[in-house]
Every structure is written in structure tokens, then in C-alpha cells.
Design a protein around this motif. Sequence first.
Motif, PDB file in Angstrom:
ATOM      1  N   PHE A   1       0.789  -1.037   0.158  1.00  0.00           N
ATOM      2  CA  PHE A   1       0.008   0.176  -0.180  1.00  0.00           C
ATOM      3  C   PHE A   1       0.918   1.280  -0.068  1.00  0.00           C
ATOM      4  N   PRO A   2       1.485   1.405  -1.153  1.00  0.00           N
ATOM      5  CA  PRO A   2       2.473   2.664  -1.232  1.00  0.00           C
ATOM      6  C   PRO A   2       1.600   3.874  -1.274  1.00  0.00           C
ATOM      7  N   PRO A   3       2.066   5.119  -0.833  1.00  0.00           N
ATOM      8  CA  PRO A   3       1.604   6.294  -1.112  1.00  0.00           C
ATOM      9  C   PRO A   3       0.800   6.440  -2.410  1.00  0.00           C
ATOM     10  N   LEU A   4      -0.500   7.030  -2.294  1.00  0.00           N
ATOM     11  CA  LEU A   4      -0.951   7.213  -3.329  1.00  0.00           C
ATOM     12  C   LEU A   4      -0.778   8.432  -4.022  1.00  0.00           C
ATOM     13  N   ALA A   5      -0.819   8.525  -5.375  1.00  0.00           N
ATOM     14  CA  ALA A   5      -0.630   9.866  -6.398  1.00  0.00           C
ATOM     15  C   ALA A   5      -1.495  10.773  -5.701  1.00  0.00           C
ATOM     16  N   GLY A   6      -1.046  11.868  -5.639  1.00  0.00           N
ATOM     17  CA  GLY A   6      -1.885  13.465  -5.409  1.00  0.00           C
ATOM     18  C   GLY A   6      -2.099  13.148  -3.877  1.00  0.00           C
ATOM     19  N   PHE A   7      -1.537  12.187  -3.212  1.00  0.00           N
ATOM     20  CA  PHE A   7      -2.013  12.301  -1.765  1.00  0.00           C
ATOM     21  C   PHE A   7      -0.652  12.576  -1.055  1.00  0.00           C
ATOM     22  N   VAL A   8      -0.742  13.455   0.130  1.00  0.00           N
ATOM     23  CA  VAL A   8       0.732  13.405   1.033  1.00  0.00           C
ATOM     24  C   VAL A   8       0.091  12.419   2.268  1.00  0.00           C
ATOM     25  N   ARG A   9       1.130  11.458   2.200  1.00  0.00           N
ATOM     26  CA  ARG A   9       1.119  10.364   3.113  1.00  0.00           C
ATOM     27  C   ARG A   9       1.480  11.015   4.567  1.00  0.00           C
ATOM     28  N   ALA A  10       0.697  11.241   5.725  1.00  0.00           N
ATOM     29  CA  ALA A  10       1.062  11.757   6.900  1.00  0.00           C
ATOM     30  C   ALA A  10       1.412  10.488   7.900  1.00  0.00           C
ATOM     31  N   GLU A  11       1.878  10.657   8.787  1.00  0.00           N
ATOM     32  CA  GLU A  11       1.980   9.850   9.998  1.00  0.00           C
ATOM     33  C   GLU A  11       1.428  10.134  11.307  1.00  0.00           C
ATOM     34  N   ASP A  12       0.438   9.218  11.737  1.00  0.00           N
ATOM     35  CA  ASP A  12      -0.186   9.373  13.102  1.00  0.00           C
ATOM     36  C   ASP A  12       0.290   8.498  14.043  1.00  0.00           C
ATOM     37  N   GLY A  13       0.878   8.953  15.141  1.00  0.00           N
ATOM     38  CA  GLY A  13       1.221   8.152  16.289  1.00  0.00           C
ATOM     39  C   GLY A  13       2.877   8.498  16.388  1.00  0.00           C
ATOM     40  N   PRO A  14       3.146   7.546  17.665  1.00  0.00           N
ATOM     41  CA  PRO A  14       2.706   6.686  18.585  1.00  0.00           C
ATOM     42  C   PRO A  14       1.335   7.723  19.130  1.00  0.00           C
TER      43      PRO A  14
END
Length: 278
Positions: A207-220
Motif C-alpha cells: 500500500f504505497p502512498p497514493l498519487a496526489g496524496f501526502v502520506r502523513a504519519e499518526d502516532g505513536p
Amino acid sequence: MLPAVVKLCCGISYPHLRNMAGLQRAAVAVIGQEITHLQRWGWSQHLTGATAEFQYNESSHEAVNQMKDQLIYVKQGQEALRKATRILENKDGWNVEITESNGDVIYSKVMPGGRRVFRLESVLEADVDELYDILFLRVEEMHKWNPSIQQIKVLKRVGPETVVTHEVSAQTGGNLIGQRDFVSVRHSCKHKTHVYLGGAAIQLESFPPLAGFVRAEDGPTCILIRALGAGKTHFTWLLNMDVKGWLPKSIVNQALPRAQLDFTRHLRRHLTANACPR
Ligand SMILES: CC(C)CCC[C@@H](C)[C@H]1CC[C@H]2[C@@H]3CC=C4C[C@@H](O)CC[C@]4(C)[C@H]3CC[C@]12C
């Protein structure tokens, strides 16, 4: 019997365990014992060596590998929860950020490394089971009552307490940050009078980052729900998010506590809408 014991031990629902032959079952038994051991003594380093001492054939290889993967997710979820509760337990350095007239308070603190984390403290008119149901069991329905969320999809059900999710935030008018997506492991720990919901960003090759989306990180991150009696609960939420992208810190540090207040407002509205007449 044996598959049932293993499933009970690690909370993993694994259909093809039922069809296993003797040697394969034995391999699973070794893992089962290891899991019981890990659960009794806390997760330790030897997870990767769990099956090393046992020879198993090709067809069981894949099954055992999948179980190992699932154990790794459980371990990641537990670790996220442990790290997040450690942040909450440390009482030093928290400053009041926002105080609402309804009693909600958001505190913030700068962590080593410079990231600001936010802690919302709130009292909700709901019981622990109801919140567990809404926030964990029905996580995929969250977009129906929370307009800040476009979609949440469970990618893997690792067991009754652990899921891997893909979350997409909504592009709302007031959202200065813009749309984000997240891939997280979410782990719950439920007791009668309190619930912990932990989570952390994970990398999924599938599940790599989707085109056009910024993949953010939630956590810990974690949410702690504690029964107060009389149908009320105390709700603590640690928001520890790296929103990624090029954004001034001041914008991010304004948007995150806003997002917490919005979330609680929508949650309260949903609770009122769903309330059973007494
Ligand atoms: C400000 C922008 C970038 C983000 C706004 C949306 C934020 C607030 C949304 C996006 C994804 C959401 C999370 C998605 C899934 C879960 C797991 C659930 O068991 C508790 C709530 C929790 C932890 C949500 C909290 C709110 C959340 C973090």
C-alpha cells in the motif's frame, strides 16, 4: 483443538489452520507456545526466532510466515500503545493550549526532536462500551458522523484487538493543512472500566502512498477512555502527528488542536443522535 488454542492464544483468526496436517500443526503449536510465552512475559526479542528450532515443510511455510507477519503487527500496535501511554504519563512540560466552555481542555508539549504533541481531556456522556464500539469496532463508519474524515478502510484484521487501517482525511473548508492519508496499525486493549486505543503509522509494501496524496504519519498515539459512572466517561486523546509536506509549524500547531476539538464535537453530536431514550 490445537488451532483453537493457538487462535485463543494470539487472537488471530486464521481459517486454513483448520486444514493443517500433523507436521504443520506442530509448527503452529511451537508458535502458539511462543505466543503464550510472549504474552506472559511481555513481548521480547525472540519473535523472529520463534520457529527457528522447528523444521516445517513448504506448504506450511507460507502459513507460518503469515502468522509471523500478524504477530509483528500485534507487536507494533502494543509498542505504539506503550510509547504513547509513556508520553501521557510524563506530567512535565504540558501547557494549556485551549480551554473550552464545555470543559474540554487541550494541553501541548514539545517532545525531544521538536514535535509538538497535543493532549485533549474531555468528559463524554457515554459509557465505555459505546465508545469502544464507535471508535474501534465500527472504525470504518467514522466518516458517516465525522466530516473531517473522508474514508477509513480496514486493510487487515489481524485479530480482535488489532487492525491495519487506511485513513483519508477530508478536504474541508477550514482545514489549512489539506487532505492527508495514513496507513496505521491500531491496537485496542479493553477492560471493563477503561479502554486503550493505540496506533502508529506503518509502512506497507502493498500500500504505497497514493498519487496526489501526502502520506502523513499518526502516532505513536493513544486514546484512553475511563468510566466515571452515571453514564459518563473521561476521554484523553494524545494527538502525535507528523502531517508531512511543506507547512509552517505555526499553521500545523493551530490546525491540530482544532482538529481535536472538531472531532470531539462531532463525536458528541453522534452520541446524542444515537442516544437511547431512558
Ligand atoms: C489536521 C489534518 C491533517 C487531519 C485531520 C483529521 C484527523 C483528526 C483524523 C484523520 C484520521 C483520524 C483517526 C483515524 C482512526 C482512528 C482510530 C480510532 O480507533 C480512534 C480515532 C482515530 C485515531 C482517528 C482520530 C482522528 C484522525 C487522526
